[in-house]
Design a protein around this motif. Structure first.
Motif, mmCIF file in Angstrom:
data_model
loop_
_atom_site.group_PDB
_atom_site.id
_atom_site.type_symbol
_atom_site.label_atom_id
_atom_site.label_comp_id
_atom_site.label_asym_id
_atom_site.label_seq_id
_atom_site.Cartn_x
_atom_site.Cartn_y
_atom_site.Cartn_z
ATOM 1 N N PRO A 170 0.824 -1.227 0.000
ATOM 2 C CA PRO A 170 0.000 0.000 0.000
ATOM 3 C C PRO A 170 0.852 1.268 0.000
ATOM 4 C CG PRO A 170 -0.873 -1.590 1.550
ATOM 5 C CD PRO A 170 0.440 -2.141 1.083
ATOM 6 N N TYR A 195 -3.278 5.144 -0.506
ATOM 7 C CA TYR A 195 -4.074 3.909 -0.445
ATOM 8 C C TYR A 195 -5.435 4.151 0.204
ATOM 9 C CZ TYR A 195 -5.141 -1.023 0.570
ATOM 10 O OH TYR A 195 -5.727 -2.265 0.641
ATOM 11 N N ARG A 253 -10.936 -0.676 -3.632
ATOM 12 C CA ARG A 253 -9.785 -1.542 -3.376
ATOM 13 C C ARG A 253 -10.139 -3.000 -3.681
ATOM 14 N NH1 ARG A 253 -8.570 -0.097 2.544
ATOM 15 N NH2 ARG A 253 -9.628 1.896 2.382
ATOM 16 N N GLY A 273 -0.467 2.062 -4.517
ATOM 17 C CA GLY A 273 0.592 1.297 -3.879
ATOM 18 C C GLY A 273 1.783 1.141 -4.788
#
Length: 306
Positions: free
Chosen positions: A184, A188, A196, A264
């Motif tokens: 991450p 993030y 996500r 990330g």
């Protein structure tokens, strides 16, 4: 002892371990796109880690030996042939004056590495010979040029090299599914849980828009709650998410700063595997813990510190 370039092919670059310590001045690192293949090519010859080698992208390179010498070939199968006979990668070979080493188009993978005893002789710029064409740095004469017709590739060392054999476990299969570990990043948390989840459960396709700077992927778009950020430093493997929601994985010749949110950073050894994927190949992401990444890195580095 040297090879003469008869045909430079699609793109052949001198690369060493990379140019470190200058990103704050806007100078990127360069270095091998596939660190794994690069390291093992040098290992086959007993070279110091990071010794300069030739990175061959796609193929079509033609070289002629002007004297007897040893070389190692690792990475992609680019249909290499020595005097017309097939030459698979992941091995060392001896050539004699007049022998021809040719590369066709990719059979498996995208980039191969050609290493010579002690490395390739080249002019260093800012402490490295890594070629970054955009910045006009590196290469044989330091000007950032790829290999050209009639260039000469000279090894740093001469003499007979004791051959080594690759361990089977270290030879990758570039056709196997690629799931890349993602650590991450700073932004993030700007991606919702739903976004996500979408990112980690959706396959992405490698587009034709790929180079040493970055790999653009196509698939399920993911949207950040931030449309942009103040430009900040870019790490190797950073995954930028622009406004269209399609990930861009930043590679060796990346820009040094950028203003897109980053979900990330791809683990370095997985990034090397991505560098061997071609347009149309499918890739996925999985969450990677920092401790696991450090452990994988330590185990990998140990092979080249003995």
């Amino acid at each position: 002892m040297s090879f003469k370039v008869i045909d430079p092919g699609m793109l052949a670059l001198v690369q060493d371990g990379g140019r470190s310590g200058y990103q704050h001045l806007g100078v990127t690192t360069g270095g091998p796109m596939d660190e794994h293949a690069f390291d093992w090519a040098n290992w086959l010859l007993g070279n110091p880690r990071g010794a300069a080698a030739v990175e061959i992208t796609y193929g079509m390179l033609v070289l002629e030996a002007l004297s007897d010498m040893t070389f190692a070939l690792a990475g992609a199968d680019l249909d290499a042939r020595l005097n017309g006979d097939p030459l698979p990668p992941w091995q060392t070979r001896q050539v004699q004056a007049g022998d021809r080493l040719t590369f066709g188009s990719p059979v498996s993978g995208l980039r191969a590495y050609l290493a010579f005893p002690g490395g390739v002789q080249a002019v260093a710029r800012l402490g490295s010979v890594a070629t970054v064409i955009r910045e006009k740095l590196g290469g044989l004469d330091g000007s950032g040029q790829p290999l050209r017709k009639d260039d000469h590739l000279l090894p740093v060392e001469g003499g007979v090299v004791e051959p080594r054999t690759m361990p089977d476990w270290a030879i990758p299969d570039y056709a196997e599914p690629l799931k890349m570990g993602l650590i991450p990043g700073y932004q993030y948390e700007s991606f919702s849980a739903a976004q996500r989840m979408k990112f980690f459960t959706s396959p992405y396709t490698v587009t034709s828009n790929i180079d040493r700077m970055g790999y653009r992927l196509k698939g399920e778009p993911v949207i950040s709650e931030q449309s942009g950020i103040i430009s900040e430093g870019i790490a190797l493997g950073a995954v930028q998410i622009p406004q269209d929601g399609q990930p861009i994985v930043l590679m060796r010749d990346r820009q040094t700063i950028g203003g897109y949110p980053k979900i990330g950073c791809v683990f370095s050894l997985d990034l090397a595997r991505l560098a061997q994927r071609k347009p149309g190949d499918s890739v996925e992401f999985q969450l990677l813990d920092v401790a696991e990444a450090e452990n994988r890195r330590m185990l990998y580095d140990r092979h080249f510190s003995e």
